[in-house]
Design a protein around this motif. Structure first.
Motif, PDB file in Angstrom:
ATOM      1  N   ALA A   1       3.518  -7.950  -3.280  1.00  0.00           N
ATOM      2  CA  ALA A   1       2.125  -7.501  -3.421  1.00  0.00           C
ATOM      3  C   ALA A   1       1.194  -8.472  -2.718  1.00  0.00           C
TER       4      ALA A   1
ATOM      5  N   THR B   1       3.046  -1.835  -8.375  1.00  0.00           N
ATOM      6  CA  THR B   1       4.147  -1.548  -7.454  1.00  0.00           C
ATOM      7  C   THR B   1       5.400  -1.041  -8.152  1.00  0.00           C
TER       8      THR B   1
ATOM      9  N   PRO C   1       5.959  -2.720  -0.983  1.00  0.00           N
ATOM     10  CA  PRO C   1       5.947  -1.410  -1.645  1.00  0.00           C
ATOM     11  C   PRO C   1       4.523  -0.865  -1.738  1.00  0.00           C
TER      12      PRO C   1
ATOM     13  N   PRO D   1       1.358   0.488  -3.378  1.00  0.00           N
ATOM     14  CA  PRO D   1       0.812   0.457  -4.742  1.00  0.00           C
ATOM     15  C   PRO D   1       0.398   1.852  -5.194  1.00  0.00           C
TER      16      PRO D   1
END
Length: 415
Positions: free
Chosen positions: A211, A296, A319, A321
């Motif tokens: 993230a 995520t 990834p 969100p």
């Protein structure tokens, strides 16, 4: 069949519970007093608990050797600021998985971090160790007027000074902080009040970015964080995200991180170039790890623990969100408090999953200038479906929370 055994140096309720839920027999070294961050019932589920200062690596290693000889550990971990070096020393000495001493130790010393990064031109930033008024004056005149001075071993933005004018320089020179024996470093300041953090998990030398968070600071003269958002709000885009992730990866390569979680802070200057500020071999503060989990779906700590047993743990890289996580600080002005809104009004708001409000009637508040104590005044964490909803919820917090002072003034948070 016996469970894999892990040694955890320091920790809090959630991190300990994650190890237990992950199928480990947990040995815990650290404080044992029950409180906001530590539940005695969770410690009771550990295989072995030893109350020992995590900052005493020799003692911790001696105890670990005895327990490891009886039944070996598969790994040694720490997810807390002050247990990192001890965990790395023990993992290295026992020959088990864990943080390596080199990246762990150099990232805890800002001078050593800069020494290592200066060998990679793309990561270099003008800096100098400061031990006297002459050192600081020379650096300011060579690289000012936008300069930062910070403690070499500091944390949470404590003791950070922003120098933008000769007046700022004179004020700091007059206070002579190095006269008390502290070690400081000066570096060129990046022209921004926004700090990006890249949260990652490295396995077998491969860096996976989980993230990206945006930490908004209060501005010149005050390093205190006002809010953190995961992911950052618009105009943040994929190109910026990829640029931050790429720079973080280059930094982690430069320090030689081959396993573990990292929290890497970066800033984007007015020339649109990404500059590394620092990196720590731990999760981000302010519950960033929880907000990353929520937005995520990947659990960073769980993934790190699972990788102690298998290198085949599937870790997503960047990834997408599906929601927004927010930490919103309630930085009330200095003054004597007469009354304060009931903290339960915050806990009842939609999406709030945690809060820590310490302001009480009769308390005399002082100005907050750094992030050493997130709960000194107040902080609330919440989740929203998107940034528009997050903005609306912050407005709702601003409307419902207040502090009244003995001089008759009433303060509401603002965005």
């Amino acid at each position: 069949m016996s469970k894999p055994r892990v040694l955890m140096i320091g920790g809090w309720t959630d991190s300990i519970q994650k190890a237990i839920d992950g199928g480990f027999d947990v040995t815990y070294f650290g404080p044992t007093e029950s409180g906001y961050w530590l539940d005695a019932d969770v410690l009771g589920r550990c295989e072995h608990v030893q109350e020992v200062p995590v900052g005493q690596p020799a003692l911790c290693l001696a105890l670990a050797r005895r327990l490891h000889a009886d039944r070996p550990y598969v790994g040694v971990v720490s997810f807390t600021e002050y247990g990192l070096e001890t965990s790395a020393i023990i993992a290295d000495a026992l020959g088990v998985k864990g943080l390596a001493p080199w990246p762990t130790s150099i990232t805890r010393d800002k001078v050593w971090t800069r020494k290592v990064l200066q060998d990679t031109p793309a990561l270099a930033l003008p800096w100098q160790k400061v031990s006297s008024a002459d050192d600081l004056t020379d650096f300011y005149h060579d690289h000012g007027p936008d300069v930062i001075m910070k403690p070499v071993m500091g944390a949470g933005s404590a003791g950070v000074h922003h120098l933008r004018t000769e007046g700022d320089l004179k004020e700091l020179l007059d206070s002579a902080p190095w006269a008390e024996g502290g070690s400081f470093m000066a570096e060129k300041r990046i022209d921004s009040d926004a700090v990006y953090s890249v949260e990652s998990l490295t396995i077998e030398g491969r860096h996976h970015v989980i993230a990206v968070a945006l930490e908004q600071t209060a501005g010149h003269g005050n390093s205190a964080c006002t809010r953190i958002m995961v992911p950052p709000p618009p105009p943040f885009d994929d190109e910026t995200r990829d640029k931050l992730a790429r720079t973080a990866g280059e930094l982690l390569d430069a320090i030689g991180l081959d396993w573990g979680i990292a929290h890497t802070e970066l800033m984007i200057d007015s020339d649109d170039k990404v500059y590394p500020i620092e990196s720590q071999t731990r999760i981000g503060g302010g519950r960033i790890y929880q907000m990353a989990e929520m937005t995520t779906g990947f659990k960073q700590i769980d993934g790190a623990l699972a990788s102690l047993i298998s290198d085949e743990v599937k870790v997503p890289h960047l990834p997408a969100p599906t929601s927004v996580g927010v930490m919103f600080r309630l930085l009330a002005p200095a003054g004597e408090v007469k009354s304060v809104a009931d903290p339960s009004v915050l806990e009842q708001l939609d999406g709030v999953f945690a809060s820590q409000i310490n302001i009480r009637p009769g308390q005399t508040l002082t100005a907050v200038l750094d992030n050493v104590d997130l709960g000194q005044h107040g902080v609330v964490w919440f989740q929203a479906s998107d940034h528009a909803e997050a903005q609306a919820r912050m407005q709702e917090i601003c409307k419902n929370y207040w502090v009244e002072y003995t001089d008759g003034n009433r303060w509401h948070p603002t965005i």
